[in-house]
Motif scaffolding. Structure first.
Motif, PDB file in Angstrom:
ATOM      1  N   LEU A  78       8.916   5.745  23.171  1.00 14.19           N
ATOM      2  CA  LEU A  78       7.883   6.732  23.263  1.00 14.19           C
ATOM      3  C   LEU A  78       8.423   7.661  24.348  1.00 14.19           C
ATOM      4  O   LEU A  78       8.556   7.329  25.465  1.00 14.19           O
ATOM      5  CB  LEU A  78       6.706   6.241  23.467  1.00 14.19           C
ATOM      6  CG  LEU A  78       5.843   5.393  22.401  1.00 14.19           C
ATOM      7  CD1 LEU A  78       5.337   3.929  22.895  1.00 14.19           C
ATOM      8  CD2 LEU A  78       4.761   5.957  21.888  1.00 14.19           C
TER       9      LEU A  78
ATOM     10  N   TYR B 109       8.391   9.875  19.192  1.00  5.37           N
ATOM     11  CA  TYR B 109       8.233   8.511  18.920  1.00  5.37           C
ATOM     12  C   TYR B 109       9.582   8.160  17.993  1.00  5.37           C
ATOM     13  O   TYR B 109       9.815   8.716  16.985  1.00  5.37           O
ATOM     14  CB  TYR B 109       6.942   8.255  18.100  1.00  5.37           C
ATOM     15  CG  TYR B 109       6.754   6.881  17.664  1.00  5.37           C
ATOM     16  CD1 TYR B 109       6.803   5.762  18.407  1.00  5.37           C
ATOM     17  CD2 TYR B 109       6.826   6.546  15.970  1.00  5.37           C
ATOM     18  CE1 TYR B 109       6.564   4.445  17.717  1.00  5.37           C
ATOM     19  CE2 TYR B 109       6.810   5.270  15.804  1.00  5.37           C
ATOM     20  CZ  TYR B 109       6.776   4.287  16.571  1.00  5.37           C
ATOM     21  OH  TYR B 109       6.593   2.917  16.018  1.00  5.37           O
TER      22      TYR B 109
ATOM     23  N   LEU C 135       1.695   3.146  16.549  1.00  2.25           N
ATOM     24  CA  LEU C 135       2.523   3.126  17.895  1.00  2.25           C
ATOM     25  C   LEU C 135       2.532   1.658  18.623  1.00  2.25           C
ATOM     26  O   LEU C 135       1.417   0.884  18.298  1.00  2.25           O
ATOM     27  CB  LEU C 135       2.061   3.975  18.816  1.00  2.25           C
ATOM     28  CG  LEU C 135       1.896   5.378  18.777  1.00  2.25           C
ATOM     29  CD1 LEU C 135       1.425   6.224  19.717  1.00  2.25           C
ATOM     30  CD2 LEU C 135       3.353   5.879  18.282  1.00  2.25           C
TER      31      LEU C 135
END
Length: 195
Positions: A100, A109, A169
């Protein structure tokens, strides 16, 4: 700023000027995965002997003496060997961590490459395990407003909506690490708490 990582965390943060890069390594696969890879290597030895024997038999057999079945068998056997080679390559391939990149304009990302996971009973997704898709996505500040830490039955999920796509994520992180990352991103990009 919530830059203090959780205790015993494998996450690393590198700073480059005003940008930070958060690296989330994938856990190492179990030893059984590598043992399966070694077994497939030995199996390929027998596969090669079968391949050579079938080729020799096709070349020396008179035409019409059952060669059609042997040709069919050899094609299927070759596809099986190719699949075994792809499996070996994937088992011993190094994983790449999730990244990230915290930029001023938003978040970059990179999903990285997870390690090979042995197919589980009832969830045989071998093709997706052999060819994992690496996602490279730019998420701007406006899209980061959709950042959510979602509680699940077995684990939490940190998600953000990038256009029509919901991106998860830190899938390789623990629940505590995901909570920390949620706080870090919320503070870094001045995100209001969801209502």
């Amino acid at each position: 700023m919530a830059t203090q990582r959780p205790e015993n965390s494998s996450i690393s943060i590198a700073t480059n000027g005003r940008e930070q890069v958060v690296s989330i390594p994938y856990p190492k696969p179990p030893t059984a995965t590598y043992l399966a890879g070694v077994f497939v290597v030995f199996w390929l030895g027998g596969w090669a002997m079968g391949e050579v024997a079938a080729l020799h038999q096709i070349m020396t057999m008179p035409v019409g003496g059952g060669t059609a079945f042997l040709v069919f068998w050899l094609c299927a056997w070759s596809i099986g060997g190719l699949f075994a080679l792809l499996t070996i390559r994937r088992i011993f391939q190094r994983s790449a961590p999730e990244l990230l990149k915290l930029e001023a304009a938003g978040l970059a990302y990179d999903s990285g490459v997870p390690p090979f996971r042995m197919p589980m009973y009832r969830t045989f997704a071998a093709w997706s395990s052999l060819f994992p898709k690496r996602s490279l996505i730019k998420i701007d500040r406006a899209q980061l407003v959709s950042l959510r830490l979602r509680e699940g039955d077995t684990r939490s999920r940190l998600t953000v909506d990038a256009g029509a796509q919901r991106v998860e994520l830190a899938s390789a992180a623990t629940d505590v690490e995901r909570e920390w990352l949620f706080k870090l991103l919320s503070e870094r990009y001045s995100l209001a708490a969801p209502q």
